[in-house]
Design an enzyme around this catalytic site. Structure first.
Site, mmCIF file in Angstrom:
data_model
loop_
_atom_site.group_PDB
_atom_site.id
_atom_site.type_symbol
_atom_site.label_atom_id
_atom_site.label_comp_id
_atom_site.label_asym_id
_atom_site.label_seq_id
_atom_site.Cartn_x
_atom_site.Cartn_y
_atom_site.Cartn_z
ATOM 1 C CB SER A 33 -8.164 3.858 2.680
ATOM 2 O OG SER A 33 -7.405 3.028 3.600
ATOM 3 C CE LYS A 83 -3.936 2.008 2.578
ATOM 4 N NZ LYS A 83 -4.823 2.040 3.658
ATOM 5 C CB SER A 143 -8.877 1.306 5.644
ATOM 6 O OG SER A 143 -9.660 2.230 5.510
#
Lengths: 95, 493
Positions: free
Chosen positions: B159, B79, B183
């Site tokens: 997210s 990420k 998330s």
């Protein structure tokens, strides 16, 4: 509680975010929608409740007060948009 | 040769050790998949191709010497919130334009120490603020899943939308992700993948761009429970560079997979059945209850009375902490700078241009609730409510409950550009209604795929555990996986 246009501008200033007059009205609506929604917390009886400060009970770890890192100003300033001889450069702040 | 990208991490690990294929071949297979599929999915915002090949070659050498680490040669996506030395690390924000850190986050360093290979950096909501991956400066991610007979592009959740889409779309074997209010678990549920948010303090936050420090916790997204267990074992550590890292040794999570759940007491919280709960979600939840019962677990009804206040309290605590954490982006130390008349003007113009709308709104909410005169009414009250939420869980666990089963999300994935969500920020926030309590209380939670909706989209169930009892979650997650099977999107990209 709800915010008015002046409060939106004041909060934007405190947040250091430039906001056009044209955006103030829309932002006011969004902020008020969120603030009205969180109002429901007022229903909760929090009398005598301690605020949560940490999720796990843990003693703060201490370490010796000694330098254990550093000495590479060039690396620290490498990502700056403008730097000069390992200094961060900003617009003039002192006359 | 079979498609190497379809292998689980467990199987790829075995194949590498058996020398059925090399780490270079495995990495090349993934790099080809990324090249082929990323334009459609937009899961990667930077592909570190040369570095990946270099790391894979090093893994092959280690395997040849019999020195393979726990993740030797396994290609992962990272990420964009994680700082990776010399590589794109922008939290999917414009304000960190061009930022390439000179250091490595503890978690990614742990992964490389165990032999993993980095394929690139994954898309996400800007600064991890969002539930649809639509707030990214680099554009939305498209979910590999589509409704039956429909071509409509769906969100992968957020997210960690890039992480979930890349794992579900076979563009990496597993991915790192982070979870502040849901998330990891919500995107896992939207893409038919397994995502675990460990207990706060289990994974180091050092080198992970901060959003809300008292809530942020990293974890993996993977295609199976076993793979998630393998990844978490490597990610988790005790780190003196993070004062909230807890001094407890990391157990062998994989050993929990396949252990009997007989006699475990599973709580079903009545507050997670709000009026108007989607009947498909309700049915799925009942299925989960039945599966665990059949496997020998005992089901008990429980009450978590402050559940409904978790989300509003979160939307005070998280923006407040974010407004403070994001004060550092000022156009001086890194990233974007927009020239101004004086230094304040420069700050304001830089932040207006560099932050997207959702981030600006949250900074402003946070600034407002922390401003003079409002601290007690908002932030302090929210932190007190948080204590009550935590107490609810503690009471339940003290009564002998081992874990709690709930739905992961109130719905399946929705369309990119959903008008209702765009018009009303609160509606978007409600995506996290089942996950956010877990962050508020600092507990571990896992989202496991449990079935498909009538439209053919994946749905997930969430298991919530006692602090630092991730093992029980993997144990129970495996029971659901065994009963429900695993789910694969039909390839269209």
């Amino acid at each position: 509680m709800s915010v008015d246009n002046d409060t939106v501008k004041k909060v934007a200033r405190l947040s250091r975010i430039a906001i056009d007059d044209g955006q103030v009205e829309a932002m006011k609506g969004e902020l008020n929608a969120i603030l009205n929604w969180v109002e429901q917390l007022n229903e909760v009886d929090v009398e005598g409740v301690e605020p949560m400060t940490s999720v796990v009970v843990q003693k703060m770890r201490l370490r010796r007060d000694e330098v254990n890192d550093g000495g590479y100003a060039d690396k620290v300033t490498r990502n700056a948009p403008i730097s000069d001889e390992n200094f961060f450069a900003v617009p003039k702040v002192v006359e | 040769m079979t498609d190497l990208t379809k292998l689980s991490i467990a199987d790829a690990r075995q194949g590498l050790l058996n020398k059925d294929f090399s780490a270079c071949e495995l990495t090349d297979a993934y790099l080809s998949a990324v090249q082929e599929g990323n334009e459609a999915l937009n899961a990667y915002i930077a592909v570190t191709e040369d570095e990946a090949r270099h790391m894979a070659a090093a893994s092959d050498e280690k395997i040849a010497k019999g020195e393979a680490g726990a993740l030797e040669g396994i290609p992962l996506g990272i990420k964009d919130l994680f700082c990776t030395k010399g590589a794109h690390s922008q939290a999917a924000s414009h304000i960190l334009d061009g930022f390439k850190p000179d250091y490595e986050s503890t978690i990614t360093q742990n992964l490389w120490n165990d032999g993993a290979v980095m394929l690139g950096k994954l898309n996400m909501d800007e600064f991890a603020m969002g539930s649809s991956n639509e707030t990214s400066y680099f554009g939305p991610v498209t979910n590999p899943w589509k409704k039956k007979g429909s071509d409509e592009a769906l969100v992968p959740g957020g997210s960690s939308g890039g992480s979930a889409a890349a794992v579900a779309g076979f563009l990496c074997a597993g991915a790192t992700a982070t979870d502040t209010g849901g998330s990891i678990r919500q995107p896992a549920a939207f893409t038919g993948t397994v995502g675990i948010k460990p207990t706060y303090g289990r994974c180091s936050r050092w080198g992970v761009v901060a959003f809300a420090s008292s809530l942020d916790q990293a974890g993996p997204i993977a295609r199976t429970n076993r793979d998630a267990a393998i990844l978490l074992k490597s990610m988790a550590s005790v780190d003196y560079k993070d004062t909230t890292s807890v001094d407890m040794s990391v157990p062998d999570y994989e050993a929990a997979i396949g252990q009997s759940v007989k006699g475990l007491k599973i709580g079903i919280p009545k507050e997670y059945r709000p009026d108007g709960l989607d009947s498909e979600i309700e049915t799925l939840w009942q299925k989960g209850i039945d599966w665990l019962k059949e496997a020998g677990a005992e089901i008990v009804e429980i009450s978590l009375p402050h559940t409904k206040y978790a989300l509003p309290a979160y939307y005070i605590v998280a923006p407040a902490e974010a407004s403070s954490n994001l004060a550092r982006y000022d156009g001086v130390k890194y990233g974007l700078r927009v020239a101004g008349d004086d230094i304040t003007d420069m700050y304001e113009k830089t932040r207006a241009k560099g932050f997207g709308h959702e981030v600006q709104r949250r900074i402003m909410i946070g600034t407002y609730v922390l401003s003079a005169g409002y601290y007690d009414a908002y932030y302090l009250r929210a932190q007190k409510v948080r204590t009550l939420i935590k107490n609810d869980f503690e009471k339940v666990y003290d009564s002998g409950v081992d874990a709690i089963l709930t739905p992961a999300t109130p719905s399946a994935a929705f369309a990119i550009g959903d008008k209702d969500m765009a018009a009303d920020p609160v509606k978007m926030y409600l995506n996290d209604i089942f996950t956010v309590t877990v962050n508020m209380a600092g507990l571990p939670g896992i989202s496991v795929p449990a079935g498909l909706s009538s439209a053919g989209l994946p749905l997930g169930l969430q298991l919530i555990g006692r602090p630092f009892d991730e093992e029980t979650l993997f144990q129970l997650g495996q029971v659901i996986e065994d009963a429900a099977g695993t789910f694969q999107a039909e390839k269209w990209w």
